[in-house]
Design a protein around this motif. Structure first.
Motif, PDB file in Angstrom:
ATOM      1  N   VAL A 154       0.813  -1.227   0.000  1.00 28.57           N
ATOM      2  CA  VAL A 154       0.000   0.000   0.000  1.00 28.57           C
ATOM      3  C   VAL A 154       0.842   1.270   0.000  1.00 28.57           C
ATOM      4  CG1 VAL A 154      -2.025  -1.116   0.982  1.00 28.57           C
ATOM      5  CG2 VAL A 154      -0.453   0.030   2.517  1.00 28.57           C
ATOM      6  N   ARG A 155       2.046   1.202  -0.567  1.00 27.88           N
ATOM      7  CA  ARG A 155       2.802   2.427  -0.828  1.00 27.88           C
ATOM      8  C   ARG A 155       2.123   3.163  -1.981  1.00 27.88           C
ATOM      9  NH1 ARG A 155       7.227   2.192  -3.164  1.00 27.88           N
ATOM     10  NH2 ARG A 155       7.125   0.010  -3.871  1.00 27.88           N
ATOM     11  N   TRP A 156       1.888   4.438  -1.822  1.00 24.53           N
ATOM     12  CA  TRP A 156       1.235   5.197  -2.861  1.00 24.53           C
ATOM     13  C   TRP A 156       2.145   5.319  -4.084  1.00 24.53           C
ATOM     14  CZ3 TRP A 156      -1.413   9.975  -0.083  1.00 24.53           C
ATOM     15  CH2 TRP A 156      -2.328   9.483   0.855  1.00 24.53           C
ATOM     16  N   ASP A 157       1.560   5.196  -5.253  1.00 21.63           N
ATOM     17  CA  ASP A 157       2.267   5.436  -6.505  1.00 21.63           C
ATOM     18  C   ASP A 157       2.262   6.951  -6.721  1.00 21.63           C
ATOM     19  OD1 ASP A 157       2.896   5.891  -9.228  1.00 21.63           O
ATOM     20  OD2 ASP A 157       2.188   3.895  -9.789  1.00 21.63           O
ATOM     21  N   ARG A 158       3.373   7.592  -6.381  1.00 19.68           N
ATOM     22  CA  ARG A 158       3.404   9.049  -6.323  1.00 19.68           C
ATOM     23  C   ARG A 158       2.943   9.706  -7.628  1.00 19.68           C
ATOM     24  NH1 ARG A 158       5.332  13.276  -3.537  1.00 19.68           N
ATOM     25  NH2 ARG A 158       6.158  15.056  -4.693  1.00 19.68           N
ATOM     26  N   GLN A 159       3.484   9.260  -8.746  1.00 19.12           N
ATOM     27  CA  GLN A 159       3.159   9.894 -10.019  1.00 19.12           C
ATOM     28  C   GLN A 159       1.679   9.770 -10.355  1.00 19.12           C
ATOM     29  OE1 GLN A 159       5.490   8.441 -13.303  1.00 19.12           O
ATOM     30  NE2 GLN A 159       4.648   9.902 -14.773  1.00 19.12           N
ATOM     31  N   ARG A 160       1.151   8.586 -10.281  1.00 22.38           N
ATOM     32  CA  ARG A 160      -0.255   8.371 -10.603  1.00 22.38           C
ATOM     33  C   ARG A 160      -1.171   9.006  -9.563  1.00 22.38           C
ATOM     34  NH1 ARG A 160      -0.970   3.129  -9.782  1.00 22.38           N
ATOM     35  NH2 ARG A 160      -3.036   3.103 -10.725  1.00 22.38           N
ATOM     36  N   ALA A 161      -0.761   8.934  -8.299  1.00 23.64           N
ATOM     37  CA  ALA A 161      -1.589   9.520  -7.239  1.00 23.64           C
ATOM     38  C   ALA A 161      -1.696  11.038  -7.403  1.00 23.64           C
ATOM     39  CB  ALA A 161      -1.013   9.175  -5.872  1.00 23.64           C
ATOM     40  N   LEU A 162      -0.593  11.689  -7.745  1.00 24.63           N
ATOM     41  CA  LEU A 162      -0.628  13.143  -7.910  1.00 24.63           C
ATOM     42  C   LEU A 162      -1.540  13.541  -9.067  1.00 24.63           C
ATOM     43  CD1 LEU A 162       3.119  14.145  -7.302  1.00 24.63           C
ATOM     44  CD2 LEU A 162       1.137  14.689  -5.857  1.00 24.63           C
ATOM     45  N   LYS A 163      -1.531  12.757 -10.143  1.00 20.42           N
ATOM     46  CA  LYS A 163      -2.406  13.046 -11.280  1.00 20.42           C
ATOM     47  C   LYS A 163      -3.872  12.908 -10.886  1.00 20.42           C
ATOM     48  CE  LYS A 163       0.699  11.723 -15.094  1.00 20.42           C
ATOM     49  NZ  LYS A 163       0.877  10.775 -16.218  1.00 20.42           N
ATOM     50  N   MET A 164      -4.158  11.817 -10.187  1.00 23.55           N
ATOM     51  CA  MET A 164      -5.553  11.581  -9.797  1.00 23.55           C
ATOM     52  C   MET A 164      -6.035  12.642  -8.808  1.00 23.55           C
ATOM     53  SD  MET A 164      -7.192   8.002  -8.562  1.00 23.55           S
ATOM     54  CE  MET A 164      -8.907   7.818  -8.134  1.00 23.55           C
ATOM     55  N   GLY A 175      -4.935  15.588  -8.534  1.00 18.36           N
ATOM     56  CA  GLY A 175      -5.043  16.851  -9.273  1.00 18.36           C
ATOM     57  C   GLY A 175      -6.397  16.969  -9.962  1.00 18.36           C
ATOM     58  N   HIS A 176      -6.892  15.866 -10.513  1.00 12.13           N
ATOM     59  CA  HIS A 176      -8.208  15.896 -11.153  1.00 12.13           C
ATOM     60  C   HIS A 176      -9.312  16.155 -10.128  1.00 12.13           C
ATOM     61  CE1 HIS A 176      -7.098  14.976 -15.224  1.00 12.13           C
ATOM     62  NE2 HIS A 176      -6.468  13.856 -14.894  1.00 12.13           N
ATOM     63  N   ILE A 177      -9.171  15.597  -8.952  1.00  6.96           N
ATOM     64  CA  ILE A 177     -10.177  15.828  -7.907  1.00  6.96           C
ATOM     65  C   ILE A 177     -10.144  17.292  -7.475  1.00  6.96           C
ATOM     66  CG2 ILE A 177     -10.936  15.208  -5.584  1.00  6.96           C
ATOM     67  CD1 ILE A 177      -9.686  12.429  -6.042  1.00  6.96           C
ATOM     68  N   LYS A 178      -8.933  17.829  -7.283  1.00  5.69           N
ATOM     69  CA  LYS A 178      -8.799  19.231  -6.856  1.00  5.69           C
ATOM     70  C   LYS A 178      -9.404  20.190  -7.882  1.00  5.69           C
ATOM     71  CE  LYS A 178      -4.310  18.940  -5.921  1.00  5.69           C
ATOM     72  NZ  LYS A 178      -2.940  19.382  -5.517  1.00  5.69           N
ATOM     73  N   ASN A 179      -9.223  19.867  -9.158  1.00  6.69           N
ATOM     74  CA  ASN A 179      -9.693  20.756 -10.220  1.00  6.69           C
ATOM     75  C   ASN A 179     -11.099  20.407 -10.707  1.00  6.69           C
ATOM     76  OD1 ASN A 179      -7.220  22.242 -10.339  1.00  6.69           O
ATOM     77  ND2 ASN A 179      -6.295  20.549 -11.469  1.00  6.69           N
ATOM     78  N   ASP A 180     -11.725  19.427 -10.068  1.00  3.75           N
ATOM     79  CA  ASP A 180     -13.073  19.002 -10.420  1.00  3.75           C
ATOM     80  C   ASP A 180     -13.146  18.550 -11.880  1.00  3.75           C
ATOM     81  OD1 ASP A 180     -15.759  18.457  -9.916  1.00  3.75           O
ATOM     82  OD2 ASP A 180     -16.415  20.459 -10.545  1.00  3.75           O
ATOM     83  N   THR A 181     -12.129  17.785 -12.288  1.00  4.76           N
ATOM     84  CA  THR A 181     -12.098  17.251 -13.657  1.00  4.76           C
ATOM     85  C   THR A 181     -12.100  15.726 -13.602  1.00  4.76           C
ATOM     86  OG1 THR A 181      -9.670  17.468 -13.659  1.00  4.76           O
ATOM     87  CG2 THR A 181     -10.948  19.253 -14.671  1.00  4.76           C
TER      88      THR A 181
END
Length: 375
Positions: A342-352, A354-360
């Protein structure tokens, strides 16, 4: 010639003499005072109708319409009044960490927490539900979910409770420890610090709350892909879709030892149960059946805690978003992870994130997977 004098041969004509005159029997005619009363309509009526304003049939029809309208109005008052009354009994908690927080993000983002607190359960209930004894304190969070709703598809995302993250004042440790260390405030702060998301509202459900709500709905559907048995969670069910009562739904949501992927699969099971609750809660039968409707509202009110700033409109929006996320057009995922540690995948997690933050959320695409691993 005949005698035309009175008393002569025509005496019968003049009513005299001994001869009888021919008689003809005439039908008797009633006298004026023997006639039946005329069948006249009463004053003010039309065309032989009785009563004011129309025929009995029309009067009965209007009476029926009035009764139906009164019943509809009473039912609408019941539908509105019950949740408002239930809302007034909700327990509120301070979940605002204060300080510098993310702000100005579009849409609405909720933090949904399922705590392992045994608070409110009797000793017998703790035994029946296989929860173990209450060790005191506020407990930890078995469930951590982010629910986002806005212009795109609603999204429900699990954060594995064993995710290793920095917790202010306590170093790097499992994310669910934040709740044990500092309650809802520290947990919200930890989530915001590690995801960059603005948490608008907080919802917390205990063990007993889940059981009450599911039982009020007469169970929810779960579809395990294999036979599951977990003594620690009190779970023993067969493979395939089935209706689960509150006790079984709780055990299904808590079980991780029955799965090779442990906490990851547990997160999927939790989302499945929540989706089942949301689907049944919005079904027409819930609103038609007053016993179920009352039970769902009172069950939720007695066992759900919300942040102090949350109002009934925000709660209604939360419920609709939860149903939408688990429906055909929504997204239900685990935060992107690198592996089953359950280590977060930093690159993919940041993208996902980011979409939540921007409501996209409509652009998330393959970043959303049920187990968090890349497709």
């Amino acid at each position: 010639m005949p005698d035309e004098r009175p008393g002569g041969g025509y005496d019968w004509l003049y009513g005299s003499g001994s001869e009888s005159r021919p008689t003809t029997v005439q039908p008797s005619q009633p006298r004026g005072d023997d006639l039946p009363p005329p069948n006249l309509p009463p004053p003010g009526s039309r065309g032989g109708s009785s009563g004011r304003g129309g025929s009995p049939r029309k009067s009965n029809g209007r009476r029926t319409v009035r009764i139906v309208l009164i019943l509809i109005l009473a039912w609408l008052l019941f539908l509105v009044g019950v949740p408002l009354w239930a809302w007034s009994t909700f327990t509120t908690v301070d979940a605002d960490p204060g300080g510098n927080r993310p702000e100005g993000q579009p849409g609405a983002t909720y933090l949904l927490v399922g705590s392992d607190s045994r608070k409110g359960l009797t000793k017998q209930e703790q035994k029946d539900l296989a929860t173990g004894k209450d060790s005191g304190g506020r407990g930890r969070t078995d469930t951590i979910l982010i629910l986002h709703t806005g212009s795109g598809p609603s999204l429900l995302m699990s954060i594995p409770r064993d995710s290793l993250v920095p917790i202010e004042g306590y170093g790097t440790t499992k994310i669910n420890a934040a709740y044990a260390f500092g309650g809802p405030e520290l947990l919200v702060h930890t989530i915001e610090e590690n995801t960059g998301l603005e948490i608008d509202d907080y919802v917390e459900v205990g063990f007993g709350g889940l059981v009450k709500v599911v039982d009020a709905l007469d169970g929810v559907e779960i579809c395990p892909k294999k036979k599951l048995k977990d003594k620690d969670a009190g779970l023993n069910i067969d493979k395939g879709c089935q209706n689960a009562d509150g006790k079984t739904a709780l055990a299904y949501s808590r079980s991780r030892h029955a799965h090779a992927t442990g906490d990851i699969q547990r997160g999927q099971s939790q989302r499945e149960v929540l989706g089942g609750i949301a689907a049944k809660a919005k079904s027409p039968w819930t609103f038609i059946n007053p016993i179920r409707y009352l039970g769902v509202n009172t069950g939720a009110a007695s066992s759900v805690q919300v942040g102090e700033g949350m109002g009934p409109i925000a709660m209604a929006r939360f419920a609709l978003a939860l149903s939408s996320a688990m429906g055909g057009g929504g997204l239900n995922c685990t935060i992107p992870i690198a592996d089953f540690s359950v280590r977060w995948d930093r690159q993919r997690a940041l993208k996902m994130l980011g979409h939540i933050k921007n409501d996209t959320t409509a652009e998330i695409g393959s970043l959303c997977t049920k187990d968090g691993l890349p497709k």
